[in-house]
Structure formats: structure tokens, C-alpha cells
Design an enzyme around this catalytic site. Sequence first.
Site, PDB file in Angstrom:
ATOM      1  N   GLY A   1       2.348   7.053  -8.100  1.00  0.00           N
ATOM      2  CA  GLY A   1       1.052   6.717  -7.540  1.00  0.00           C
ATOM      3  C   GLY A   1       0.169   7.901  -7.197  1.00  0.00           C
TER       4      GLY A   1
ATOM      5  N   GLU B   1      14.795   5.283 -16.643  1.00  0.00           N
ATOM      6  CA  GLU B   1      15.097   5.837 -15.314  1.00  0.00           C
ATOM      7  C   GLU B   1      16.598   5.982 -15.100  1.00  0.00           C
ATOM      8  OE1 GLU B   1      12.557   3.150 -13.299  1.00  0.00           O
ATOM      9  OE2 GLU B   1      14.100   1.679 -12.827  1.00  0.00           O
TER      10      GLU B   1
ATOM     11  N   SER C   1       1.330   1.161   6.805  1.00  0.00           N
ATOM     12  CA  SER C   1       0.321   1.509   5.794  1.00  0.00           C
ATOM     13  C   SER C   1      -1.060   0.963   6.161  1.00  0.00           C
ATOM     14  CB  SER C   1       0.721   0.936   4.433  1.00  0.00           C
ATOM     15  OG  SER C   1       2.078   1.135   4.174  1.00  0.00           O
TER      16      SER C   1
ATOM     17  N   ASP D   1      10.289  -3.805  -5.762  1.00  0.00           N
ATOM     18  CA  ASP D   1      10.737  -4.902  -6.625  1.00  0.00           C
ATOM     19  C   ASP D   1      11.648  -5.888  -5.893  1.00  0.00           C
ATOM     20  OD1 ASP D   1       9.388  -4.086  -9.061  1.00  0.00           O
ATOM     21  OD2 ASP D   1      10.752  -2.372  -9.045  1.00  0.00           O
TER      22      ASP D   1
ATOM     23  N   HIS E   1       5.392  -3.666 -12.955  1.00  0.00           N
ATOM     24  CA  HIS E   1       6.719  -3.547 -13.565  1.00  0.00           C
ATOM     25  C   HIS E   1       7.185  -4.975 -13.815  1.00  0.00           C
ATOM     26  CE1 HIS E   1      10.713  -2.328 -14.538  1.00  0.00           C
ATOM     27  NE2 HIS E   1      11.247  -2.449 -13.346  1.00  0.00           N
TER      28      HIS E   1
ATOM     29  N   SER F   1       2.466  -3.417   9.536  1.00  0.00           N
ATOM     30  CA  SER F   1       2.795  -2.414   8.523  1.00  0.00           C
ATOM     31  C   SER F   1       2.132  -1.078   8.854  1.00  0.00           C
ATOM     32  CB  SER F   1       2.318  -2.902   7.150  1.00  0.00           C
ATOM     33  OG  SER F   1       2.169  -1.798   6.279  1.00  0.00           O
TER      34      SER F   1
ATOM     35  N   TYR G   1       0.855  -1.195   0.000  1.00  0.00           N
ATOM     36  CA  TYR G   1       0.000   0.000   0.000  1.00  0.00           C
ATOM     37  C   TYR G   1       0.886   1.238   0.000  1.00  0.00           C
ATOM     38  CZ  TYR G   1      -4.337   2.602   0.994  1.00  0.00           C
ATOM     39  OH  TYR G   1      -5.425   3.443   0.927  1.00  0.00           O
ATOM     40  N   GLY G   2       1.851   1.254  -0.913  1.00  0.00           N
ATOM     41  CA  GLY G   2       2.749   2.405  -1.016  1.00  0.00           C
ATOM     42  C   GLY G   2       2.284   3.323  -2.129  1.00  0.00           C
TER      43      GLY G   2
HETATM   44  P1  NAD Z   1       6.486   1.545  -2.475  1.00  0.00           P
HETATM   45  O1  NAD Z   1       7.845   1.375  -1.907  1.00  0.00           O
HETATM   46  O2  NAD Z   1       5.920   2.915  -2.550  1.00  0.00           O
HETATM   47  O3  NAD Z   1       5.425   0.682  -1.637  1.00  0.00           O
HETATM   48  C1  NAD Z   1       5.661  -0.624  -1.269  1.00  0.00           C
HETATM   49  C2  NAD Z   1       4.633  -1.167  -0.279  1.00  0.00           C
HETATM   50  O4  NAD Z   1       5.031  -2.485   0.085  1.00  0.00           O
HETATM   51  C3  NAD Z   1       4.498  -0.393   1.023  1.00  0.00           C
HETATM   52  O5  NAD Z   1       3.148  -0.427   1.420  1.00  0.00           O
HETATM   53  C4  NAD Z   1       5.337  -1.212   2.000  1.00  0.00           C
HETATM   54  O6  NAD Z   1       4.895  -1.075   3.340  1.00  0.00           O
HETATM   55  C5  NAD Z   1       5.080  -2.611   1.495  1.00  0.00           C
HETATM   56  N1  NAD Z   1       6.148  -3.551   1.849  1.00  0.00           N
HETATM   57  C6  NAD Z   1       7.486  -3.323   1.851  1.00  0.00           C
HETATM   58  N2  NAD Z   1       8.146  -4.443   2.218  1.00  0.00           N
HETATM   59  C7  NAD Z   1       7.212  -5.388   2.424  1.00  0.00           C
HETATM   60  C8  NAD Z   1       7.245  -6.761   2.801  1.00  0.00           C
HETATM   61  N3  NAD Z   1       8.420  -7.386   3.043  1.00  0.00           N
HETATM   62  N4  NAD Z   1       6.075  -7.432   2.903  1.00  0.00           N
HETATM   63  C9  NAD Z   1       4.889  -6.825   2.667  1.00  0.00           C
HETATM   64  N5  NAD Z   1       4.797  -5.527   2.301  1.00  0.00           N
HETATM   65  C10 NAD Z   1       5.927  -4.834   2.201  1.00  0.00           C
HETATM   66  O7  NAD Z   1       6.484   0.838  -3.910  1.00  0.00           O
HETATM   67  P2  NAD Z   1       5.983   1.438  -5.319  1.00  0.00           P
HETATM   68  O8  NAD Z   1       6.882   2.552  -5.727  1.00  0.00           O
HETATM   69  O9  NAD Z   1       4.520   1.665  -5.243  1.00  0.00           O
HETATM   70  O10 NAD Z   1       6.308   0.212  -6.304  1.00  0.00           O
HETATM   71  C11 NAD Z   1       5.473  -0.916  -6.377  1.00  0.00           C
HETATM   72  C12 NAD Z   1       5.614  -1.536  -7.754  1.00  0.00           C
HETATM   73  O11 NAD Z   1       5.107  -0.609  -8.722  1.00  0.00           O
HETATM   74  C13 NAD Z   1       7.035  -1.852  -8.172  1.00  0.00           C
HETATM   75  O12 NAD Z   1       7.015  -3.018  -8.958  1.00  0.00           O
HETATM   76  C14 NAD Z   1       7.410  -0.653  -9.046  1.00  0.00           C
HETATM   77  O13 NAD Z   1       8.426  -0.952  -9.986  1.00  0.00           O
HETATM   78  C15 NAD Z   1       6.081  -0.378  -9.728  1.00  0.00           C
HETATM   79  N6  NAD Z   1       5.907   0.981 -10.236  1.00  0.00           N
HETATM   80  C16 NAD Z   1       6.171   2.061  -9.451  1.00  0.00           C
HETATM   81  C17 NAD Z   1       5.969   3.347  -9.953  1.00  0.00           C
HETATM   82  C18 NAD Z   1       6.213   4.569  -9.089  1.00  0.00           C
HETATM   83  O14 NAD Z   1       6.171   5.668  -9.637  1.00  0.00           O
HETATM   84  N7  NAD Z   1       6.441   4.461  -7.797  1.00  0.00           N
HETATM   85  C19 NAD Z   1       5.480   3.522 -11.263  1.00  0.00           C
HETATM   86  C20 NAD Z   1       5.170   2.392 -12.040  1.00  0.00           C
HETATM   87  C21 NAD Z   1       5.390   1.118 -11.514  1.00  0.00           C
HETATM   88 MG    MG Z   2      10.430   2.836 -13.460  1.00  0.00          MG
END
Ligand code: NAD
Ligand code: MG
Length: 332
Positions: A134, A195, A53, A83, A108, A51, A25-26
Site C-alpha cells: 500500500g 508469496e 485507523s 483476508d 485479492h 478502530s 484502512y490498513g
Molecule cells: P491490513 O492488515 O494492512 O489492513 C486491514 C485493515 O482492516 C485495518 O485498517 C484494520 O484496522 C481493519 N480491520 C481489521 N480487522 C477488522 C475487523 N474485524 N473489522 C473491521 N476492520 C478491521 O490489510 P492489507 O494488507 O491492506 O490487506 C487488505 C487486502 O488487500 C487483503 O485482501 C490483501 O490480500 C490485499 N492485498 C494486500 C497487499 C499488501 O501488500 N498488503 C497487496 C495486494 C493485495
Molecule cells: Mg499476496
Amino acid sequence: MARMYYDADANLDLLANKTIAIVGYGSQGHAHALNLKDSGMNVIVGLYPGSKSATKATEAGLTVHPVDKAASAADFIMILLPDEVQKTVYKQEIEPHLTAGKVLAFAHGFNIHFGQVVPPANVDVVMVAPKGPGHLVRRTYEQGEGVPSLFAVYQDASGQARDRAMAYAKGIGGTRAGILETSFREETETDLFGEQVVLCGGLSALIKAGFETLVAAGYQPELAYFECLHEVKLIVDLVVEGGLAKMRDSISNTAEYGDLTRGPRIVTDQTRAEMRKILSEIQSGQFAREFVLENQAGKPGFTSMRRQEAEHPIEEVGKDLRAMFSWLKKQA
Ligand code: NAD
Ligand code: MG
């Protein structure tokens, strides 16, 4: 021209009687979960116990479960974890619940393309990747718009994988802006290249080098900050709105002449050769291996580089200047 798909091309009914689990939930997770909920879908959130979140998700009216419970309850599982943690969480808490007919989804392609996650053959594996952070995925949805997104099918066990991915893209608002079909390989390689070379790596290195050059020549760091960092946004907004042409229409003739004659001296043949090298490190899996090993080792290099970057003078100057901006804004 590659075809874009819009709302009319996607059918939300395909997900109507399904439970969608958003794992994480990030940045992306909160946006996908809330948009799908507002689109009338049945959404649950999967998080590890404790968590931070979880409170946010609950307060937003979402049901939160431990990841394994969410994976077991859901028909459509979207993994929105960082990731580098996806492999472990997948192995321990998701894979055991991947029964036939479910959909495993990503935003991704990294973990699928580089073989970190190897799903069973009886599930669909798809990607829906918004091309924006997001908070924009959420804000544009609330405004009745969306963020352009990519979608892809890696594995089609049900015969409906592609339609299901497009339905999900509609649920998060992507088809309002338009979605483009790709493959896991193409998305992963171009995303990493973008990136590393342009958006994050290239741009931050360019900003820092410009700032350092001015400061080393004796100019005030505050001016160097304005010229090399602050104004980037003004220029980029124009470029995104109307291409390089619109930006060049808006800047002075002096700036435009400087742009055309000096720009190519900054990105040289040597720079282009380095870009090709970086691309081939992505294609060969060298970058992925380095990132995976760095994380397995507990991120020693990552942590130290983050600290060094935070101590850079441009960050110090920026902190003070931005604090002054907000003070001025409050006065106005
Ligand atoms: P983020 O770091 O913002 O959020 C990650 C979430 O996972 C958080 O809620 C965190 O508490 C939770 N988390 C972390 N470790 C954990 C664990 N061990 N077990 C359970 N939950 C855990 O991530 P994001 O930037 O939203 O990226 C998520 C995916 O989306 C990735 O694959 C990324 O490549 C992809 N993505 C991100 C963006 C962007 O702009 N941020 C854009 C397109 C795609
Ligand atoms: Mg990217």
C-alpha cells in the site's frame, strides 16, 4: 503477449456519481482511499467503532462510518480487510446492504475463490489488485505514477463490471503503470504461490539458511547478516530494473561464475518437486482450509511461529546493526 491497459483504456466517469466505500484502512485501504479521493471520487471509509485507523482517516480528510453504514451508503464497496476477517465482516455488516446494481470489490481473490464469501447474483463482483504494498500504491500515485495492477471480473450483473473495475484501477493510479486482466482463480493461486515459494517463504528461508551456515562455521554474525540479508536489496533492485542480465552485468565475473555454477545446486530437483507440491496444496484448497482453521482456532500455531522467528539470531544482529546505520546516517 498479454495485453496491458492504460489510462486511455479506462473511463473514470463510470464512478463519478457513485459513492465508493473503502472497508479497512490498513496498508491497501489508506492508499486506495486517498488516491481515489485525489482522483476526484466520492470516497467514504468503513471501520469498526474504536478502530485506531479511524483517526488517521479522519485527519486525512476522509469521512469514516461503521462498516454497515458505509456498505449501505455506497454503490461500490471495496473490501480491504485482512483476508481472514473478511468472511465475518461480510456476513454481518456488508451482505445485508448488497442491493441490486452495487459493486463488491476485492484486492485479492482468496475469499471468493475459496467460497468464504458468496455474494448475491444481483451485484457485480470484481477485483483490482495492485502488485505492490500500500505505501507504494500511495507514494507512486503522489509522484504521478502508479503500481501495475491486476483486474478481474467474477460476476457481471450490470453488464458494466469490467469497465467499472478498470475505472477503479484508474482511480488508484494503476492504469498509469498498466493493468493486466486475470481471473479470481488465476490471481489467487499465483499470488499464494508467489508469496509462499519465492517472495516471502522462499526468500526468508534462503536468507536464514545462508546466515545459519556461515555462523555455524564460525564466521561473525555481523558479516553473515551483511552477506545474506543486507545485500539482497542491492541485487534485487538490479534484477527488477533490468532482469537477471542487468544484475549479472553489474556483479564481478567471480560472482557471476559462482551464480551460474552454484545456484542450480541450491534449487534442486527436490526443491522443484516441493514447489509443485505447494502449488497443488494451493489448487486443492488444502492451504486455504489450513489457514481458515488456524484462524478459527485463534492462531495458536501462527502465534508460536511468529514468536520463534522473532527470536532468531538474524533478527537480533539485524536490530543492532540497523540501529548503528541510522546513527551513522544522522552523523553524516
Ligand atoms: P491490513 O492488515 O494492512 O489492513 C486491514 C485493515 O482492516 C485495518 O485498517 C484494520 O484496522 C481493519 N480491520 C481489521 N480487522 C477488522 C475487523 N474485524 N473489522 C473491521 N476492520 C478491521 O490489510 P492489507 O494488507 O491492506 O490487506 C487488505 C487486502 O488487500 C487483503 O485482501 C490483501 O490480500 C490485499 N492485498 C494486500 C497487499 C499488501 O501488500 N498488503 C497487496 C495486494 C493485495
Ligand atoms: Mg499476496
